[in-house]
Motif scaffolding. Structure first.
Motif, PDB file in Angstrom:
ATOM      1  N   LYS A  20     -18.655 -29.765 -11.969  1.00  0.00           N
ATOM      2  CA  LYS A  20     -19.085 -31.021 -11.321  1.00  0.00           C
ATOM      3  C   LYS A  20     -20.608 -31.081 -11.242  1.00  0.00           C
ATOM      4  N   ASN A 182     -13.839 -39.061  -7.783  1.00  0.00           N
ATOM      5  CA  ASN A 182     -13.179 -39.701  -8.920  1.00  0.00           C
ATOM      6  C   ASN A 182     -12.455 -38.716  -9.809  1.00  0.00           C
ATOM      7  N   THR A 183     -12.412 -37.445  -9.407  1.00  0.00           N
ATOM      8  CA  THR A 183     -11.771 -36.450 -10.260  1.00  0.00           C
ATOM      9  C   THR A 183     -10.712 -35.671  -9.470  1.00  0.00           C
TER      10      THR A 183
ATOM     11  N   ASP B  16      -7.351 -35.525 -11.598  1.00  0.00           N
ATOM     12  CA  ASP B  16      -8.100 -34.516 -12.317  1.00  0.00           C
ATOM     13  C   ASP B  16      -7.661 -34.460 -13.781  1.00  0.00           C
ATOM     14  N   PHE B  19      -9.366 -37.196 -15.546  1.00  0.00           N
ATOM     15  CA  PHE B  19     -10.765 -36.811 -15.784  1.00  0.00           C
ATOM     16  C   PHE B  19     -10.857 -35.918 -17.017  1.00  0.00           C
ATOM     17  N   CYS B  22     -10.392 -37.865 -20.111  1.00  0.00           N
ATOM     18  CA  CYS B  22     -11.575 -38.683 -20.416  1.00  0.00           C
ATOM     19  C   CYS B  22     -12.719 -37.821 -20.949  1.00  0.00           C
ATOM     20  N   SER B  44     -10.543 -45.157 -10.658  1.00  0.00           N
ATOM     21  CA  SER B  44     -11.038 -44.086 -11.538  1.00  0.00           C
ATOM     22  C   SER B  44     -11.189 -44.556 -12.975  1.00  0.00           C
ATOM     23  N   LEU B  48     -14.808 -43.486 -14.356  1.00  0.00           N
ATOM     24  CA  LEU B  48     -14.937 -42.340 -15.263  1.00  0.00           C
ATOM     25  C   LEU B  48     -15.622 -42.690 -16.587  1.00  0.00           C
TER      26      LEU B  48
END
Lengths: 319, 319
Positions: A20, A182-183, B16, B19, B22, B44, B48
């Motif tokens: 992160k 957001n994760t 997650d 994420f 992405c 998200s 993202l």
């Protein structure tokens, strides 16, 4: 050192924290987006910059005690304006080196001249330092540019519970918190509650120092037995963490009893698994070929047995 | 649908997982790096792509039943060669819409013409569908391009345990596994063991359908009470998940008893918290202003009380 909640972000594991931080600090479209790390270095610090920016890290060498050279860093930062993040890791994985106060102070002074650069100070082994040395964070000298990364599992032997944190300046923490929101969103609830309970009990670090003391006697056993039985390795006594990182180059270039050549640390590590049931990580994974990383976070009997078996296996190698 | 271990990656939570997909699929340096999502869409999916590539998602509208228009997607894909990932989410958050078989088949046919594009099929609510409808994954029609995202917490009401997974073609999964190995490493151990135990017991989904059935009666209570008491909202009965997403535009433009104007869904949501103690998420967070998202993953009494209080609060608004 004192941080308020808005200066801390919690993530599922220290490795995840590092990710992160890198997502936040290493913008593929910025000119200043490179990561500096010191060899031997943890694998993630090599892979994450490549993943996120396409550029490998800038890897600086360390001396015979695995300590960075401040002058070399100063030169780099004066010549290169692409550095965004400098990784320091004391107590160190894989070497067990602990950076002295004076070195941290020097590094802080150098980095402090470049205000746009942050330090990722990986301190997950901060409670595991031997021989009466106290842990010092570079944040004491340069709080405005330091992101301290910590974790619970190494401190309390809670492997697999996955909780890490980063503490640092509020502006950077806000950006990292946005990424985290957001994760992963949060750390799983039982782990949060369990560690909160533990932290309320262990305010004086007593339980954590008990773990350190247990690891201390393992280090003693390991290094004593190793020095007697594995005589052609070159090594430093680790001052912290629970790793031991001898130079095993002598054994590379030998042959197994079956005549198979052992040319690399990887081949040596494989041979030790197969012939002695001892698992190590080859130094080339940390950009330091010829070495092997041993973990001594195992019981004394296992350490004794492992070294005996390994010594036998090494004795069977021929030139 | 049948996946081998090398076609599955497990991460700490479905968000997650998204994420990691992405990070893997949206390369800032590739020309083909844009994400397509259908409004209303989960936050998200907006944040993202911006975080990772600097480019916002391409947001396509849906019809009155919150369903995508296949022709519109076909036109986009024929004109635009920058799309890497298309997000589908059925059962849907925030609308509760469930995409019919025939629609999924049509979408698969269109996307199948563009082999470089993957589908991120968010199916975390797959076990929560009402009225006798069975869940269908678009992977049944287009396995080579579909990444199914699932999670445990919605299926078993295990909020906070954070375990998600993605299943799809081995090559893509290998890349995602590499990312995961350098970031979160793994899901915390107690969660892994707990869910493994659960999955060995609930092979026929019986426990999960019990949860669905409990949610069914909550949906019935919610929609019955809502239709009687909140007469100026416009809405669809949700076919799945545990969200309800009425159009509350009528109430925007009114004033509170204290004379404060309510001009947006955000102001309306705040008013409902303050005056009725009812928490909703404003539709503008999902790119669909004027709506509110209600979650009915709460007890029947809470649902009844909440709607009564909300109705009272709405009655006190004046034009």
């Amino acid at each position: 050192l004192d941080y308020s909640p808005s200066e801390i972000v919690v993530c599922p594991g220290p490795k995840d924290v590092v990710f992160k931080i890198c997502v936040t600090m290493l913008n593929p479209k910025s000119r200043r987006n490179r990561l500096v790390t010191f060899a031997p270095t943890y694998e993630s610090f090599e892979n994450l910059p490549i993943l996120l920016t396409g550029k490998p890290p800038i890897v600086l060498e360390t001396d015979a005690h695995f300590l960075p050279d401040p002058n070399q860093l100063a030169d780099l930062l004066n010549q290169d304006d692409t550095v965004a993040l400098i990784v320091l890791n004391s107590p160190n994985n894989p070497t067990g080196a602990v950076y002295p106060d004076s070195l941290l102070r020097e590094l802080a002074e150098i980095i402090g001249k470049h205000e746009q650069i942050c330090i990722l100070s990986d301190e997950v082994y901060r409670t595991i330092i031997y021989d009466g040395i106290d842990h010092v964070s570079i944040a004491s000298f340069l709080p405005a540019q330091t992101l301290i990364v910590g974790g619970m599992s190494k401190e309390v032997s809670g492997t697999g519970l996955r909780l890490g944190f980063v503490a640092g300046p509020e502006a950077v923490m806000g950006a990292i918190a946005n990424v985290e929101g957001n994760t992963s969103s949060c750390v799983n609830l039982p782990t949060q509650k369990g560690y909160a309970h533990f932290l309320r009990k262990d305010t004086d670090l007593r339980l954590r120092y008990q773990i350190r003391d247990a690891l201390y006697s393992r280090r003693e056993t390991l290094t004593n037995r190793f020095s007697k039985l594995v005589t052609d390795a070159v090594w430093e006594r680790p001052a912290g963490a629970f790793y031991f990182f001898p130079d095993m180059s002598f054994y590379c270039g030998h042959r197994t009893p079956k005549g198979k050549p052992i040319n690399t640390d990887e081949a040596l590590a494989l041979y030790l698994i197969e012939s002695a049931n001892v698992v190590t990580v080859p130094g080339s994974k940390f950009q330091r070929p010829g070495h092997l990383r041993f973990s001594y976070a195992v019981g004394l009997e296992t350490i004794n047995l492992g070294i005996e078996r390994m010594a036998e296996a090494l004795d069977q190698l021929s030139a």
